[in-house]
Write a protein that holds these residues in place. Structure first.
Motif, PDB file in Angstrom:
ATOM      1  N   ARG A   1       0.902  -1.206   0.116  1.00  0.00           N
ATOM      2  CA  ARG A   1      -0.013  -0.192   0.003  1.00  0.00           C
ATOM      3  C   ARG A   1       0.770   1.235   0.012  1.00  0.00           C
ATOM      4  N   TYR A   2       0.555   2.073  -0.901  1.00  0.00           N
ATOM      5  CA  TYR A   2       1.436   3.487  -0.979  1.00  0.00           C
ATOM      6  C   TYR A   2       0.538   4.428  -0.587  1.00  0.00           C
ATOM      7  N   LEU A   3       0.925   5.235   0.630  1.00  0.00           N
ATOM      8  CA  LEU A   3       0.227   6.464   1.022  1.00  0.00           C
ATOM      9  C   LEU A   3       1.395   7.558   1.163  1.00  0.00           C
ATOM     10  N   ARG A   4       0.667   8.766   0.821  1.00  0.00           N
ATOM     11  CA  ARG A   4       1.373   9.963   1.398  1.00  0.00           C
ATOM     12  C   ARG A   4       1.054  10.373   2.712  1.00  0.00           C
ATOM     13  N   LEU A   5       1.984  10.270   3.621  1.00  0.00           N
ATOM     14  CA  LEU A   5       1.786  10.342   5.159  1.00  0.00           C
ATOM     15  C   LEU A   5       1.072  11.709   5.433  1.00  0.00           C
ATOM     16  N   PRO A   6       0.916  12.804   4.710  1.00  0.00           N
ATOM     17  CA  PRO A   6      -0.290  13.888   5.257  1.00  0.00           C
ATOM     18  C   PRO A   6      -1.594  13.433   4.997  1.00  0.00           C
ATOM     19  N   ARG A   7      -1.557  12.724   3.853  1.00  0.00           N
ATOM     20  CA  ARG A   7      -3.070  12.325   3.514  1.00  0.00           C
ATOM     21  C   ARG A   7      -3.489  11.117   4.485  1.00  0.00           C
ATOM     22  N   LEU A   8      -2.519  10.389   4.711  1.00  0.00           N
ATOM     23  CA  LEU A   8      -3.051   9.099   5.648  1.00  0.00           C
ATOM     24  C   LEU A   8      -3.323   9.793   7.005  1.00  0.00           C
ATOM     25  N   LEU A   9      -2.646  10.724   7.471  1.00  0.00           N
ATOM     26  CA  LEU A   9      -2.995  11.226   8.839  1.00  0.00           C
ATOM     27  C   LEU A   9      -4.269  11.959   8.822  1.00  0.00           C
ATOM     28  N   GLN A  10      -4.704  12.560   7.594  1.00  0.00           N
ATOM     29  CA  GLN A  10      -5.972  13.187   7.580  1.00  0.00           C
ATOM     30  C   GLN A  10      -7.206  11.977   7.630  1.00  0.00           C
ATOM     31  N   ASP A  11      -6.781  11.061   6.802  1.00  0.00           N
ATOM     32  CA  ASP A  11      -7.807   9.816   6.757  1.00  0.00           C
ATOM     33  C   ASP A  11      -7.863   9.221   8.037  1.00  0.00           C
ATOM     34  N   LEU A  12      -6.952   9.057   9.016  1.00  0.00           N
ATOM     35  CA  LEU A  12      -6.761   8.519  10.425  1.00  0.00           C
ATOM     36  C   LEU A  12      -7.877   9.395  11.175  1.00  0.00           C
ATOM     37  N   ALA A  13      -7.815  10.786  10.846  1.00  0.00           N
ATOM     38  CA  ALA A  13      -8.601  11.659  11.814  1.00  0.00           C
ATOM     39  C   ALA A  13     -10.113  11.350  11.318  1.00  0.00           C
ATOM     40  N   MET A  14     -10.201  11.551  10.182  1.00  0.00           N
ATOM     41  CA  MET A  14     -11.564  11.084   9.690  1.00  0.00           C
ATOM     42  C   MET A  14     -12.290   9.723  10.148  1.00  0.00           C
ATOM     43  N   ALA A  15     -11.402   8.950   9.736  1.00  0.00           N
ATOM     44  CA  ALA A  15     -11.908   7.501  10.556  1.00  0.00           C
ATOM     45  C   ALA A  15     -12.126   7.389  12.017  1.00  0.00           C
ATOM     46  N   ARG A  16     -11.361   8.069  12.759  1.00  0.00           N
ATOM     47  CA  ARG A  16     -11.690   8.242  14.095  1.00  0.00           C
ATOM     48  C   ARG A  16     -13.100   8.814  14.431  1.00  0.00           C
ATOM     49  N   ALA A  17     -13.207   9.911  13.407  1.00  0.00           N
ATOM     50  CA  ALA A  17     -14.628  10.579  13.855  1.00  0.00           C
ATOM     51  C   ALA A  17     -15.983   9.701  13.292  1.00  0.00           C
ATOM     52  N   GLU A  18     -15.510   8.673  12.257  1.00  0.00           N
ATOM     53  CA  GLU A  18     -16.613   7.991  11.901  1.00  0.00           C
ATOM     54  C   GLU A  18     -16.648   6.375  12.384  1.00  0.00           C
ATOM     55  N   GLY A  19     -15.965   6.534  13.485  1.00  0.00           N
ATOM     56  CA  GLY A  19     -15.753   5.049  13.910  1.00  0.00           C
ATOM     57  C   GLY A  19     -15.146   3.837  12.984  1.00  0.00           C
ATOM     58  N   ARG A  20     -14.403   4.230  12.092  1.00  0.00           N
ATOM     59  CA  ARG A  20     -13.528   3.422  11.249  1.00  0.00           C
ATOM     60  C   ARG A  20     -12.206   3.274  11.877  1.00  0.00           C
TER      61      ARG A  20
END
Length: 251
Positions: A131-150
């Motif tokens: 899996r390729y991920l840009r770290l800045p985008r990954l950290l944003q995705d993690l924050a969103m996942a936390r808010a959505e219960g994922r």
């Protein structure tokens, strides 16, 4: 022999490789010189190849690599500080199986992302999940996942991935939550999975970049101390491309 029902059965069983190979054999008069066992072997070989290609296509799709790079196309002519022997060793993928890491550092444009994607592409071809991920985008995705219960589900997906590529490490300052997220990811992977990181920042500056001394120590202990380190130097590769496209002879 009733061929049509046989072809239909192969299609129903999703034996696409065997189906295609059998259709080709029917158009080859010389195939009759082969024994049943030899013809069956050819069919099975085609089915195996078809399945392997299908799985590779799936792995590459899931990897979402930013560059269509291949390790065979790696440029050693441009002086960037690349060690050919080390790159050949990394190309074997043994480091992934041993759950080690790779850290690629150097100035912008020197080819870090391309090399990372080339190694990741080779890992896909060797059967590893990537899996390729840009770290800045990954950290944003993690924050969103936390808010959505994922959040827990996303962490589990990252932990299962055999090679995780974190591009653009160190582009922006981290807050406390992002530092903890980073530690969670790397702690799940420590001695279990391989991680590849690219960064413009030298490793010597990572502790300051991470900010919190305690979390920085924990993060770097899980990432840096069991990693192959490649420090690229030289001018941006984009400058070389620009010079070529600006050449009137090539216009």
């Amino acid at each position: 022999m009733l061929l049509h029902p046989t072809l239909e059965t192969l299609a129903q069983l999703r034996l696409d490789g065997m189906l295609k190979a059998l259709q080709e054999q029917l158009d080859m008069p010389q195939i009759q010189t082969l024994s049943f066992e030899e013809r069956l072997g050819l069919l099975l070989d085609r089915e195996l190849t078809t399945r392997e290609n299908r799985r590779l296509k799936t792995r590459l799709k899931q990897a979402k690599l930013r560059e269509p790079a291949a390790i065979e196309d790696l440029d050693y002519r441009t002086h960037r500080g690349l060690d050919k022997a080390l790159m050949s060793r990394l190309a074997t993928g043994q480091w992934i199986g041993e759950h080690l890491n790779v850290i690629l550092t150097g100035p912008t444009g020197v080819g870090k992302t391309w090399i990372a994607c080339a190694l990741a592409n080779k890992a896909c071809r060797d059967g590893f999940t990537v899996r390729y991920l840009r770290l800045p985008r990954l950290l944003q995705d993690l924050a969103m996942a936390r808010a959505e219960g994922r959040y827990t589900k996303l962490l589990a997906e990252l932990a299962r991935t055999e090679l995780l590529v974190l591009d653009d490490w160190g582009l922006a300052p981290l807050n406390d939550e992002q530092r903890r997220d980073l530690l969670e990811i790397l702690d799940d992977r420590f001695k279990r999975r391989a991680t590849l990181v690219t960064s413009q920042l030298p490793v010597t500056l990572w502790h300051d970049y991470l900010g919190d001394p305690t979390l920085a120590d924990a993060i770097l202990d899980r990432l840096v101390h069991c990693a192959y380190k490649i420090n690229l130097t030289g001018d941006s590769m984009r400058k070389h491309t620009t010079r070529l496209t600006d050449d009137p002879a090539l216009a």
